[in-house]
Design a protein around this motif. Structure first.
Motif, PDB file in Angstrom:
ATOM      1  N   LEU A 401      -8.033 -32.178  44.563  1.00 17.77           N
ATOM      2  CA  LEU A 401      -9.096 -32.657  45.450  1.00 17.77           C
ATOM      3  C   LEU A 401      -8.512 -33.461  46.603  1.00 17.77           C
ATOM      4  O   LEU A 401      -8.969 -33.335  47.749  1.00 17.77           O
ATOM      5  CB  LEU A 401     -10.089 -33.520  44.663  1.00 17.77           C
ATOM      6  CG  LEU A 401     -11.245 -34.130  45.479  1.00 17.77           C
ATOM      7  CD1 LEU A 401     -12.097 -33.036  46.115  1.00 17.77           C
ATOM      8  CD2 LEU A 401     -12.087 -35.047  44.604  1.00 17.77           C
ATOM      9  N   SER A 407     -15.301 -31.020  52.597  1.00 23.65           N
ATOM     10  CA  SER A 407     -16.158 -32.200  52.656  1.00 23.65           C
ATOM     11  C   SER A 407     -16.257 -32.935  51.321  1.00 23.65           C
ATOM     12  O   SER A 407     -16.627 -34.110  51.291  1.00 23.65           O
ATOM     13  CB  SER A 407     -17.561 -31.812  53.123  1.00 23.65           C
ATOM     14  OG  SER A 407     -18.137 -30.867  52.242  1.00 23.65           O
ATOM     15  N   ASP A 408     -15.935 -32.254  50.210  1.00 24.53           N
ATOM     16  CA  ASP A 408     -15.993 -32.961  48.926  1.00 24.53           C
ATOM     17  C   ASP A 408     -14.752 -33.810  48.684  1.00 24.53           C
ATOM     18  O   ASP A 408     -14.698 -34.557  47.714  1.00 24.53           O
ATOM     19  CB  ASP A 408     -16.224 -31.994  47.762  1.00 24.53           C
ATOM     20  CG  ASP A 408     -15.162 -30.919  47.664  1.00 24.53           C
ATOM     21  OD1 ASP A 408     -14.413 -30.721  48.646  1.00 24.53           O
ATOM     22  OD2 ASP A 408     -15.086 -30.269  46.604  1.00 24.53           O
ATOM     23  N   ASN A 409     -13.753 -33.714  49.574  1.00 25.67           N
ATOM     24  CA  ASN A 409     -12.606 -34.622  49.544  1.00 25.67           C
ATOM     25  C   ASN A 409     -12.975 -35.837  50.395  1.00 25.67           C
ATOM     26  O   ASN A 409     -13.078 -35.732  51.617  1.00 25.67           O
ATOM     27  CB  ASN A 409     -11.368 -33.933  50.113  1.00 25.67           C
ATOM     28  CG  ASN A 409     -10.159 -34.870  50.185  1.00 25.67           C
ATOM     29  OD1 ASN A 409     -10.252 -36.051  49.845  1.00 25.67           O
ATOM     30  ND2 ASN A 409      -9.032 -34.339  50.647  1.00 25.67           N
ATOM     31  N   TYR A 413     -13.344 -36.167  54.479  1.00 24.84           N
ATOM     32  CA  TYR A 413     -14.704 -36.292  55.013  1.00 24.84           C
ATOM     33  C   TYR A 413     -14.791 -37.443  56.017  1.00 24.84           C
ATOM     34  O   TYR A 413     -15.388 -37.317  57.090  1.00 24.84           O
ATOM     35  CB  TYR A 413     -15.666 -36.525  53.851  1.00 24.84           C
ATOM     36  CG  TYR A 413     -17.127 -36.555  54.205  1.00 24.84           C
ATOM     37  CD1 TYR A 413     -17.801 -35.394  54.581  1.00 24.84           C
ATOM     38  CD2 TYR A 413     -17.852 -37.746  54.136  1.00 24.84           C
ATOM     39  CE1 TYR A 413     -19.160 -35.422  54.881  1.00 24.84           C
ATOM     40  CE2 TYR A 413     -19.203 -37.777  54.432  1.00 24.84           C
ATOM     41  CZ  TYR A 413     -19.857 -36.604  54.811  1.00 24.84           C
ATOM     42  OH  TYR A 413     -21.193 -36.641  55.109  1.00 24.84           O
ATOM     43  N   LYS A 480     -17.484 -43.940  53.465  1.00 23.39           N
ATOM     44  CA  LYS A 480     -18.111 -42.667  53.096  1.00 23.39           C
ATOM     45  C   LYS A 480     -19.570 -42.612  53.564  1.00 23.39           C
ATOM     46  O   LYS A 480     -20.037 -41.600  54.093  1.00 23.39           O
ATOM     47  CB  LYS A 480     -18.022 -42.468  51.576  1.00 23.39           C
ATOM     48  CG  LYS A 480     -16.616 -42.155  51.076  1.00 23.39           C
ATOM     49  CD  LYS A 480     -16.429 -42.470  49.607  1.00 23.39           C
ATOM     50  CE  LYS A 480     -17.364 -41.728  48.689  1.00 23.39           C
ATOM     51  NZ  LYS A 480     -17.116 -42.055  47.267  1.00 23.39           N
ATOM     52  N   GLN A 484     -21.212 -40.219  56.391  1.00 21.83           N
ATOM     53  CA  GLN A 484     -22.389 -39.398  56.081  1.00 21.83           C
ATOM     54  C   GLN A 484     -23.500 -39.636  57.102  1.00 21.83           C
ATOM     55  O   GLN A 484     -24.140 -38.689  57.575  1.00 21.83           O
ATOM     56  CB  GLN A 484     -22.891 -39.719  54.680  1.00 21.83           C
ATOM     57  CG  GLN A 484     -24.088 -38.869  54.256  1.00 21.83           C
ATOM     58  CD  GLN A 484     -24.589 -39.230  52.872  1.00 21.83           C
ATOM     59  OE1 GLN A 484     -24.660 -40.403  52.514  1.00 21.83           O
ATOM     60  NE2 GLN A 484     -24.928 -38.220  52.088  1.00 21.83           N
TER      61      GLN A 484
END
Length: 532
Positions: A401, A407-409, A413, A480, A484
């Motif tokens: 990962l 994007s899930d890292n 992100y 994060k 987002q």
């Protein structure tokens, strides 16, 4: 912002009760439908004022409603007071961020008080493992956070260059040189071969230099290189040996004797730590006359106090939890202020590749070293992932990962948000639509714009909270969430439009966002790339 709001609430509440009777004002962040901030001060005031909670809440809400910081101040039936910020107040924050730039979020809360953060402090008997890496990042981040809120901070690594483990390493290297069997409990790792390959060892083994000192220098230099690869630099490497040479250990033991907290039994000198909260008494001088590691550690911490630090923070591994009571007992017994000393226990790291645990190094068949992790996933991902969970929690580190460009890292992100903003600004300038005029920030009224501005406002509070609680993962969560918020805004609001004034206003918003993203990444010593 929370500090400012708490003061406003306190000033209003002081109209109901004497300031000396005012309880502490807590400011929280409620669910979005209730507002931007909330306080439960009324529940604390009710027994003092002796009035219904809604009546008290209504009074304070009405009093604060005249402040142009707020769009709405609402008294809830349960006694809470909810605050919704004025949109212009949020818009003006963008100018403050751009004006302060690198300084936005920083404060003088610490008032230049001196803090010593000691961390890693691994025995110089082998390479650093991933656990050391986590404690290195946590310690370095805590030091950076304290610097950001106005403390003067020094970083220190305590080198345990005396004792049984050092003796075993020396004997192990000599056994390799002489082709004899490694002693029981000795060191046979692959890294011992690297010690033998160093040119200085050949000279030392020929009797020209002290081989023990050369071995320690090689191992410590290897550890320093691993730490620098991770972006961790120390102000000082403090040698345990100097404590013995300068009679600091003997002096500390003598002071404990003078304070009546030692006793002799079976030829050894003991510290009465059980009387002071430890689970048993501890040896200071063995029957053979050798001082213990504990005695040296007492002397080391006494030396820290002598150097005049206002606060001393140690970051230790999870296996040292039981060591805290005895050391604090010794500090107290020396007549030193225990409240100046703090220990943070760093929990362990488990490595994974997806769902598969990684326990051994592919290279050596032994433990996975810090170097191997940094070489595989890079400094940025290593530091980001090491900080992602609370220092009090076990960390599962997924190597796959950490390398993923998706994007899930989380590190990808956040960095991608910064790079995307940089690309927007470059495109804006390339089209030469930038012009000198004050942006009309009143155009920033879209819901996603408000949420983004609201999140930018939180940054100074987040730094202060992370520093006070010694929890750098708070900033990881913040970065994060900010990323987002930005990505949501980006997908809902086009920055470069036919409306030049709106474009310039949104450019101001994304420029402020880039500053805050960069600031939080730089504080955590993670790069903020302009292209990805």
């Amino acid at each position: 912002m929370r500090e400012k709001l708490a003061k406003l609430v306190k000033d209003s509440a002081s109209k109901l009760v004497s300031p000396s009777l005012l309880p502490e004002v807590d400011i929280s962040i409620p669910q979005e439908r209730y507002g931007d901030f909330a306080t439960n001060i009324v529940l604390k005031l009710a027994p003092i004022v002796n009035k219904p909670i809604f009546e008290i809440a209504s009074f304070i809400a009405a009093d604060l409603s005249t402040n142009n910081t707020f769009e709405k101040v609402e008294a809830a039936r349960n006694g809470f007071i909810n605050f919704k910020l004025n949109i212009k107040f949020l818009q003006d924050i963008l100018f403050e961020i751009i004006d302060k730039d690198h300084q936005y979020g920083r404060s003088n809360f610490g008032q230049n008080q001196k803090v010593l953060v000691e961390f890693v402090s691994a025995n110089p008997t082998g390479p650093l493992h991933v656990g050391h890496g986590r404690w290195a990042v946590i310690g370095d981040d805590i030091a950076s956070l304290l610097e950001a809120i106005g403390y003067t901070v020094e970083r220190e690594f305590y080198v345990n260059d005396v004792g049984n483990q050092i003796d075993k390493l020396e004997l192990s290297v000599k056994a390799r040189i002489n082709g004899t069997e490694i002693p029981e409990g000795g060191y046979g790792g692959d890294y011992v071969n690297r010690i033998l390959e160093d040119p200085a060892i050949a000279s030392a083994s020929a009797g020209k230099q002290d081989i023990r000192r050369i071995i320690l220098k090689i191992m410590l230099n290897e550890q320093k290189a691993s730490l620098e690869k991770l972006g961790v630099k120390f102000d000082r490497f403090f040698s345990e040996e100097t404590l013995h040479k300068n009679n600091k250990v003997k002096d500390a033991i003598l002071k404990l004797k003078m304070h009546g907290v030692t006793f002799e039994e079976e030829g050894a000198l003991w510290f009465k730590s059980q009387e002071l909260g430890d689970d048993k008494n501890r040896v200071l001088i063995r029957a053979n006359g050798e001082t213990t590691y504990f005695a040296a550690d007492i002397a080391y911490h006494a030396d820290k106090y002598e150097r005049g630090f206002d606060y001393m923070i140690d970051v230790w591994g999870a296996d040292h939890h039981g060591y805290i009571p005895r050391l604090k007992a010794a500090i107290q017994s020396l007549g030193l202020q225990v409240s100046k000393f703090e220990v943070i226990i760093g929990q362990l790291v488990s490595l994974f590749r997806g769902k598969e645990p990684v326990r051994m190094s592919k290279r050596t068949g032994d433990m996975v070293t810090l170097n191997e992790v940094v070489d595989e996933v890079g400094r940025d991902a290593t530091r980001f992932f090491m900080t992602m969970t609370s220092v009090n929690s076990h960390l599962n580190f997924d190597l796959e990962l950490a390398k993923a460009q998706a994007s899930d890292n989380p590190v990808y992100y956040v960095q991608y948000a910064h790079a995307r903003i940089s690309s927007i600004i470059k495109e804006f300038n390339d089209k030469k639509t930038f012009y000198e005029c004050a942006p009309n920030l009143s155009k920033l009224t879209h819901g996603s714009e408000r949420k983004l501005m609201r999140k930018l406002l939180d940054y100074p509070d987040e730094i202060l909270a992370a520093a006070k609680r010694r929890e750098p993962h708070i900033l990881i969560e913040y970065s994060k969430n900010l990323a987002q918020n930005f990505h949501n805004f980006y997908h809902q609001c086009r920055v470069i439009t036919e409306d030049r004034k709106l474009s310039y206003s949104r450019l101001t918003l994304v420029s402020a966002t880039r500053i805050v993203l960069r600031n939080v990444l730089e504080l955590l010593k993670v790069s903020a790339p302009e292209r990805m």
